[in-house]
Design an enzyme around this catalytic site. Sequence first.
Site, PDB file in Angstrom:
ATOM      1  N   HIS A   1       0.871  -1.222  -0.047  1.00  0.00           N
ATOM      2  CA  HIS A   1       0.036  -0.013  -0.055  1.00  0.00           C
ATOM      3  C   HIS A   1       0.750   1.178  -0.117  1.00  0.00           C
ATOM      4  CE1 HIS A   1       0.405  -0.255   4.512  1.00  0.00           C
ATOM      5  NE2 HIS A   1       0.394   1.258   4.332  1.00  0.00           N
TER       6      HIS A   1
ATOM      7  N   ASP B   1       0.142  -7.580   1.385  1.00  0.00           N
ATOM      8  CA  ASP B   1       0.681  -6.238   1.733  1.00  0.00           C
ATOM      9  C   ASP B   1       2.206  -6.298   1.795  1.00  0.00           C
ATOM     10  OD1 ASP B   1       0.495  -3.549   2.071  1.00  0.00           O
ATOM     11  OD2 ASP B   1       0.054  -3.676   4.091  1.00  0.00           O
TER      12      ASP B   1
ATOM     13  N   GLY C   1       3.190   6.330   8.153  1.00  0.00           N
ATOM     14  CA  GLY C   1       4.658   6.617   7.729  1.00  0.00           C
ATOM     15  C   GLY C   1       5.572   5.612   8.019  1.00  0.00           C
ATOM     16  N   ASN C   2       5.211   4.988   9.309  1.00  0.00           N
ATOM     17  CA  ASN C   2       5.807   3.806   9.622  1.00  0.00           C
ATOM     18  C   ASN C   2       5.746   2.501   8.797  1.00  0.00           C
ATOM     19  OD1 ASN C   2       5.396   4.972  12.879  1.00  0.00           O
ATOM     20  ND2 ASN C   2       7.425   3.848  12.211  1.00  0.00           N
ATOM     21  N   SER C   3       4.766   2.498   7.928  1.00  0.00           N
ATOM     22  CA  SER C   3       4.174   1.303   7.064  1.00  0.00           C
ATOM     23  C   SER C   3       5.450   0.762   6.296  1.00  0.00           C
ATOM     24  CB  SER C   3       3.233   1.665   6.300  1.00  0.00           C
ATOM     25  OG  SER C   3       1.905   1.969   6.746  1.00  0.00           O
TER      26      SER C   3
ATOM     27  N   LEU D   1      -8.418 -19.983  -7.819  1.00  0.00           N
ATOM     28  CA  LEU D   1      -9.593 -20.775  -7.707  1.00  0.00           C
ATOM     29  C   LEU D   1     -10.361 -20.431  -9.109  1.00  0.00           C
ATOM     30  CD1 LEU D   1     -11.422 -22.776  -6.558  1.00  0.00           C
ATOM     31  CD2 LEU D   1     -12.586 -21.005  -5.388  1.00  0.00           C
ATOM     32  N   GLY D   2     -10.563 -19.190  -9.295  1.00  0.00           N
ATOM     33  CA  GLY D   2     -11.241 -19.036 -10.592  1.00  0.00           C
ATOM     34  C   GLY D   2     -12.555 -18.835 -10.538  1.00  0.00           C
TER      35      GLY D   2
END
Length: 473
Positions: free
Chosen positions: A175, A205, A278-280, A338-339
């Site tokens: 993200h 993520d 901002g730590n992400s 899986l589709g």
Amino acid sequence: MYNDEQNLYHYTYRKDGSEPGQRYDARSTSGDAQSRPTVDEQLNHFESGRREQPPVQEMKSVKKNRMGLKITALALVCALLGGAVGGGVVWAVGNGGATEVNVSSRPATAVAVKTVDGKNAMTDAEVYAANVNSVVSINVTGTNGTNFFGQPVKTASAGSGFVLTKDGFIVTNYHVVKNADTVKVTMYNGDEYDAKYVGGDEDYDIAVIKVEAADLQPVTLGDSDKLNVGDHVLAVGNPLGELTFSMSGGMVSSVNRAINVSGTPFNMIQTDASINPGNSGGPMFNQYGEVVGIVSAKYSSYSNSSVEGLGFAIPINDVFAMIQDIMTNGYITNKPYLGITGGSMTEQMAAQYRYDIKEGVFVYSVEEGKAAEKAGLQMGDVITKVDSHDIKTMEDLTAVKKQYAAGDTSTLTVYRGGQTITVELTWDAVPADQQNQEETSQNSGSSNNNQFGNGYTNPYDIFDYFFGNRFGN
């Protein structure tokens, strides 16, 4: 009864106020009782003195002493602020005496830059010194639609990351760099690099970016499976996009914490270390200086209640193989697929279609040639189990799917036409161009009431909210 003798008070148990024999007078240098006035003389002296001189004048000397003390205290404060050092600095005071103030002469603690070996525990300062050159600040620009006049709206945001290899591979959150036009990386020493997006995955993520550099200092990865509740952990990153290379500390509050984010389940390390936008993407270190997690999200509110101390990090063991896959191929090659287009079964749907069940994943459509069609799934089926795992919502299916890889075989329990059947399914691999679009959900997140930050249902939107709004998003 109290007697006054020139403003000195003494207590006697005699009713007439007299005192037996000799007594000690603090003002006298002699113990001779004959040289002292009698009680009557003392009383007469007191009465005459009271008429001639108001008592308030007797207190003038006290006021002078207090002023002297105030001046002395001010002098002491100024001297301390002026940088006086030593173990026994002495200042004179107004009454002719002296007072001694002890000031430490201890030299500043030198922090040795140690090598992370996974064997020796380190102080917090040593963990920081050993790893700060491996942490990076990430600044991103992008475009988010158009404004009223049809002009593209520019956005800017910030995050964190850490160096994984000497030749410039850097790990961060998906993200942080999602839909970025430009990605700029800043090292602790101030060096800046333009970074290239290598690949990432929204379900986990994680993302990998690359800078053209040599001899960078990589982190050392630890074993997140060895973490215990109560273990000390540290986060280093770029909170608020401005307080660069800040470190916060706390404990592991929970391991294997399942949280649900807009229909996407995550297995997380929970911590009470301070985590902020901002730590992400930044690293979470254990007490040995090893990276055990990727800082990803925090709860700032839940059901209209403000909360504190609920930060989350992705366990490094859960995603390291995927990170390697992204570094090699640009995407996760063995991610299961899986589709189908599906959604969580509801009571309203059960009533509409006259089904006997109210939980499971309703199959809206089946993709031609993919795993679901090969296994015989049909539109209108309801998936209720994958092997021994109960499936009640689309979120359950997404979570269970993370336990498999392309090529694995599973038994699906399916409700069809009022009966329960089982089908054998072999998971496909997600196509490279559908890495973050597979298994479309018609009503994904409808049962998710968790909120991350300022009313946003996605923890990643905390990041966009704080920094997108600041820069015009």
